[in-house]
Design an enzyme around this catalytic site. Sequence first.
Site, short mmCIF file in Angstrom:
data_model
loop_
_atom_site.label_atom_id
_atom_site.label_comp_id
_atom_site.label_asym_id
_atom_site.label_seq_id
_atom_site.Cartn_x
_atom_site.Cartn_y
_atom_site.Cartn_z
N SER A 141 0.85 -1.21 0.00
CA SER A 141 0.00 0.00 0.00
C SER A 141 0.87 1.24 0.00
CB SER A 141 -0.89 0.01 1.25
OG SER A 141 -1.58 1.24 1.33
N TYR A 154 -1.64 -0.33 10.25
CA TYR A 154 -1.84 -0.84 8.88
C TYR A 154 -0.55 -0.65 8.06
CZ TYR A 154 -3.67 -1.01 4.08
OH TYR A 154 -3.87 -1.31 2.76
N1 LIG Z 1 -8.69 -0.19 -1.58
C1 LIG Z 1 -7.63 0.55 -1.36
O1 LIG Z 1 -7.71 1.80 -1.39
C2 LIG Z 1 -6.29 -0.10 -1.11
C3 LIG Z 1 -5.16 0.74 -1.09
C4 LIG Z 1 -3.92 0.17 -0.86
C5 LIG Z 1 -3.78 -1.18 -0.67
N2 LIG Z 1 -4.89 -1.97 -0.68
C6 LIG Z 1 -4.68 -3.40 -0.47
O2 LIG Z 1 -5.28 -4.13 -1.51
C7 LIG Z 1 -5.67 -5.42 -1.05
C8 LIG Z 1 -7.10 -5.69 -1.48
O3 LIG Z 1 -7.94 -4.71 -0.91
P1 LIG Z 1 -9.34 -4.28 -1.54
O4 LIG Z 1 -9.34 -2.80 -1.59
O5 LIG Z 1 -9.63 -5.04 -2.75
O6 LIG Z 1 -10.30 -4.70 -0.33
P2 LIG Z 1 -11.77 -5.35 -0.28
O7 LIG Z 1 -12.63 -4.79 -1.37
O8 LIG Z 1 -12.22 -5.20 1.14
O9 LIG Z 1 -11.50 -6.90 -0.60
C9 LIG Z 1 -10.71 -7.63 0.29
C10 LIG Z 1 -10.69 -9.09 -0.13
O10 LIG Z 1 -9.87 -9.78 0.82
C11 LIG Z 1 -10.62 -10.84 1.38
N3 LIG Z 1 -10.21 -11.13 2.75
C12 LIG Z 1 -10.33 -10.35 3.84
N4 LIG Z 1 -9.90 -11.01 4.92
C13 LIG Z 1 -9.50 -12.24 4.49
C14 LIG Z 1 -8.98 -13.39 5.13
N5 LIG Z 1 -8.77 -13.45 6.46
N6 LIG Z 1 -8.68 -14.48 4.37
C15 LIG Z 1 -8.90 -14.46 3.04
N7 LIG Z 1 -9.37 -13.40 2.38
C16 LIG Z 1 -9.68 -12.31 3.11
C17 LIG Z 1 -12.07 -10.41 1.28
O11 LIG Z 1 -12.95 -11.53 1.23
P3 LIG Z 1 -13.60 -12.20 2.53
O12 LIG Z 1 -14.00 -11.09 3.45
O13 LIG Z 1 -14.75 -12.99 1.96
O14 LIG Z 1 -12.56 -13.10 3.08
C18 LIG Z 1 -12.07 -9.72 -0.09
O15 LIG Z 1 -12.19 -10.66 -1.12
C19 LIG Z 1 -5.45 -5.39 0.47
O16 LIG Z 1 -4.24 -6.06 0.77
C20 LIG Z 1 -5.33 -3.92 0.80
O17 LIG Z 1 -4.53 -3.71 1.94
C21 LIG Z 1 -6.15 -1.47 -0.90
#
Ligand SMILES: NC(=O)c1ccc[n+]([C@@H]2O[C@H](COP(=O)([O-])OP(=O)(O)OC[C@H]3O[C@@H](n4cnc5c(N)ncnc54)[C@H](OP(=O)(O)O)[C@@H]3O)[C@@H](O)[C@H]2O)c1
Length: 245
Positions: A141, A154
Site C-alpha cells: 500500500s 496498517y
Molecule cells: N482499496 C484501497 O484503497 C487499497 C489501497 C492500498 C492497498 N490496498 C490493499 O489491496 C488489497 C485488497 O484490498 P481491496 O481494496 O480489494 O479490499 P476489499 O474490497 O475489502 O477486498 C478484500 C478481499 O480480501 C478478502 N479477505 C479479507 N480477509 C481475508 C482473510 N482473512 N482471508 C482471506 N481473504 C480475506 C475479502 O474476502 P472475505 O472477506 O470474503 O474473506 C475480499 O475478497 C489489500 O491487501 C489492501 O490492503 C487497498
Amino acid sequence: MTIKDKIIAITGAGRGIGRSTALHLAARGACVVLGARSEVELADVANEIVGAGGKAVFSVTDVTKRSDLNMLVARACEAFGRLDVMVNNAGIGPISRFDALRIDDWDAMIDVNLRGTLYGIAAALPVFARQGQGHVINVLSTAGLKIVPTMGVYAATKNALRTATEALRQEAGRNLRVTEVSPGFVDTTFADSSITDETVRATISKQKEQLAISPDAIARAIAFAIEQPGDVEVGSIVVRPTAQD
Ligand SMILES: NC(=O)c1ccc[n+]([C@@H]2O[C@H](COP(=O)([O-])OP(=O)(O)OC[C@H]3O[C@@H](n4cnc5c(N)ncnc54)[C@H](OP(=O)(O)O)[C@@H]3O)[C@@H](O)[C@H]2O)c1
C-alpha cells in the site's frame, strides 16, 4: 511475454482488487485459482469468468489459517497441474488512532496482512522449488510510503511485508520472481468492509469518493509484472490516483 495459460492463485479474490485482477487475468487467458472467505463471492467471480469462456476454480480460504493456503495451492495443482504465480492480495484495514486502543483491530491486521501473506509465500515456495520456477506478488500500500495518522498499524504491516518481500527477492535466485505492488486509493469495499471506527470510516469514505481509481488499474499493474519475459523481474510498482498527495 504472455499471461495465457499461466496458473495464477489470488487471495482476496471475491471482491475489490482481487476480483478485478482475477477477471483481467482470466480474460487474457490465465487459469485463475480464487481464494477468500466468502464462498458466495468466490462462486460469483468464478461463474462470471467461466461464463465468459475463461478458466477459474476456487477454494474457500482464510489467510490466517496456514492449512487454507496449502489447500488453495493444492487446488491449483489439482485443477491445472501447477502454480505459476501466487498473488497475496487479501488484506484488511481497520485503521484508527493509537489512543483509540482498538487492539483487536491491530491484531487482526497483523494476522491477515502480515501473517496471511507469509503463509501464502510458505504455501507456494515448495511448489515453485519443485517446478524450478514461480512468481510471488505481494499487494502492499502507499500507506507504507507516506505515513499518515490513523494508518500506523496498517502501514506497519505493509512495511513489514515490504521488508520481507525484498529479502525474499534477494534470496530468490534466477528461478523465482518477486514483485510488490503498492496501490493508493482504490474504489473497493475496503473501508466499508473493515474500518470499525466510525469517524475514521467516514473520513476515508469521503476521500475515496473524491480520489479513488478503479481496481482495474491495479489489475493491469499486476498483469504487467506477470507478462514480462521469465528473466525480467518487476520489483516494485506504485499505482495511485494522480490527485493523491
Ligand atoms: N482499496 C484501497 O484503497 C487499497 C489501497 C492500498 C492497498 N490496498 C490493499 O489491496 C488489497 C485488497 O484490498 P481491496 O481494496 O480489494 O479490499 P476489499 O474490497 O475489502 O477486498 C478484500 C478481499 O480480501 C478478502 N479477505 C479479507 N480477509 C481475508 C482473510 N482473512 N482471508 C482471506 N481473504 C480475506 C475479502 O474476502 P472475505 O472477506 O470474503 O474473506 C475480499 O475478497 C489489500 O491487501 C489492501 O490492503 C487497498
